[in-house]
Design a protein around this motif. Structure first.
Motif, PDB file in Angstrom:
ATOM      1  N   TRP A  71       0.356  -1.277   0.059  1.00  0.00           N
ATOM      2  CA  TRP A  71      -0.106   0.058  -0.052  1.00  0.00           C
ATOM      3  C   TRP A  71       1.064   1.062   0.071  1.00  0.00           C
ATOM      4  O   TRP A  71       1.529   1.556   0.700  1.00  0.00           O
ATOM      5  N   LEU A  72       0.416   2.253  -0.631  1.00  0.00           N
ATOM      6  CA  LEU A  72       0.986   3.650  -0.627  1.00  0.00           C
ATOM      7  C   LEU A  72       0.376   4.713   0.211  1.00  0.00           C
ATOM      8  O   LEU A  72      -1.313   4.855  -0.176  1.00  0.00           O
ATOM      9  N   GLU A  73       0.958   5.405   1.488  1.00  0.00           N
ATOM     10  CA  GLU A  73       0.334   5.961   2.271  1.00  0.00           C
ATOM     11  C   GLU A  73      -0.271   7.542   1.826  1.00  0.00           C
ATOM     12  O   GLU A  73       0.581   8.307   0.704  1.00  0.00           O
ATOM     13  N   LEU A  74      -1.668   8.274   1.544  1.00  0.00           N
ATOM     14  CA  LEU A  74      -1.606   8.937   0.917  1.00  0.00           C
ATOM     15  C   LEU A  74      -1.646   9.925   1.909  1.00  0.00           C
ATOM     16  O   LEU A  74      -2.861  10.200   2.467  1.00  0.00           O
ATOM     17  N   ALA A  75      -0.375  10.666   2.487  1.00  0.00           N
ATOM     18  CA  ALA A  75      -0.401  11.960   4.224  1.00  0.00           C
ATOM     19  C   ALA A  75       0.545  12.759   3.652  1.00  0.00           C
ATOM     20  O   ALA A  75       0.827  13.712   3.555  1.00  0.00           O
ATOM     21  N   LYS A  76       1.915  12.706   2.573  1.00  0.00           N
ATOM     22  CA  LYS A  76       2.105  13.413   2.130  1.00  0.00           C
ATOM     23  C   LYS A  76       1.952  14.955   2.034  1.00  0.00           C
ATOM     24  O   LYS A  76       1.606  14.327   0.704  1.00  0.00           O
ATOM     25  N   TYR A  77       2.255  15.546   2.464  1.00  0.00           N
ATOM     26  CA  TYR A  77       2.094  17.488   2.035  1.00  0.00           C
ATOM     27  C   TYR A  77       0.639  17.103   1.537  1.00  0.00           C
ATOM     28  O   TYR A  77      -0.398  18.317   1.202  1.00  0.00           O
ATOM     29  N   ILE A  78      -0.856  16.529   2.761  1.00  0.00           N
ATOM     30  CA  ILE A  78      -2.097  16.263   2.460  1.00  0.00           C
ATOM     31  C   ILE A  78      -2.969  17.084   3.583  1.00  0.00           C
ATOM     32  O   ILE A  78      -2.261  16.568   5.091  1.00  0.00           O
ATOM     33  N   SER A  79      -2.842  18.108   3.643  1.00  0.00           N
ATOM     34  CA  SER A  79      -3.470  19.192   5.144  1.00  0.00           C
ATOM     35  C   SER A  79      -5.088  18.849   5.085  1.00  0.00           C
ATOM     36  O   SER A  79      -5.045  18.433   6.346  1.00  0.00           O
ATOM     37  N   THR A  80      -5.481  18.382   4.417  1.00  0.00           N
ATOM     38  CA  THR A  80      -7.492  18.374   5.053  1.00  0.00           C
ATOM     39  C   THR A  80      -7.380  16.777   4.105  1.00  0.00           C
ATOM     40  O   THR A  80      -7.357  16.743   2.818  1.00  0.00           O
TER      41      THR A  80
END
Length: 150
Positions: A27-36
């Motif tokens: 799995w690839l986490e969708l988190a880097k630079y995601i603010s909301t």
């Protein structure tokens, strides 16, 4: 009751291959630079009154389409963002992914095939970092798994 930060909830994606019945383990986490990450779930309802009641309509939820809308800054080198960005000019199965959501307390997860739409991967004011956003909508009710071991 504990209050948990949204950042503890995990959103993960992986490539979908047509005909694939189950996701893989990478799995690839969708988190880097995601603010909301917004919850854009849509429900369809039907109101019906019955003769065995007083005529007041009862509301039944007849369908639920779970969806999330991550937003932040675009990083073309982030694997999760790159996977989504590369779908921008695709249609049909080219917009399908596997999506996994893990609750903030780590006790439950929901996994299912999803469709990505409204992809923005590089837009915004000249003086700002590039924008990233999309809509990830489960294609059917996701499989819920209890991770608590209870």
């Amino acid at each position: 009751m504990a209050r948990l930060k949204n950042a503890l909830r995990g959103h993960f994606v992986q490539k979908y291959t047509p005909g694939q019945e189950e996701p893989g383990t990478e799995w690839l986490e969708l988190a880097k630079y995601i603010s909301t990450i917004g919850d854009d779930t849509q429900e369809e309802t039907e109101d019906t009154a019955f003769y065995d009641g007083d005529g007041t309509p009862e509301t039944d939820v007849v369908s639920v389409a779970g969806a999330y809308t991550p937003e932040g800054s675009f990083d073309p080198e982030d694997p999760a963002q790159a996977l989504i960005a590369n779908m921008k000019y695709k249609t049909g199965d080219g917009r399908k992914i596997w999506h996994k959501v893990v609750s903030a307390d780590g006790k439950k997860e929901w996994v299912g095939r999803a469709t990505v739409s409204a992809i923005v991967a590089g837009a915004g004011d000249a003086s700002a970092y590039e924008d990233f956003s999309c809509n990830i909508r489960f294609d059917s009710l996701p499989k819920e798994t209890d991770l608590s071991g209870e």
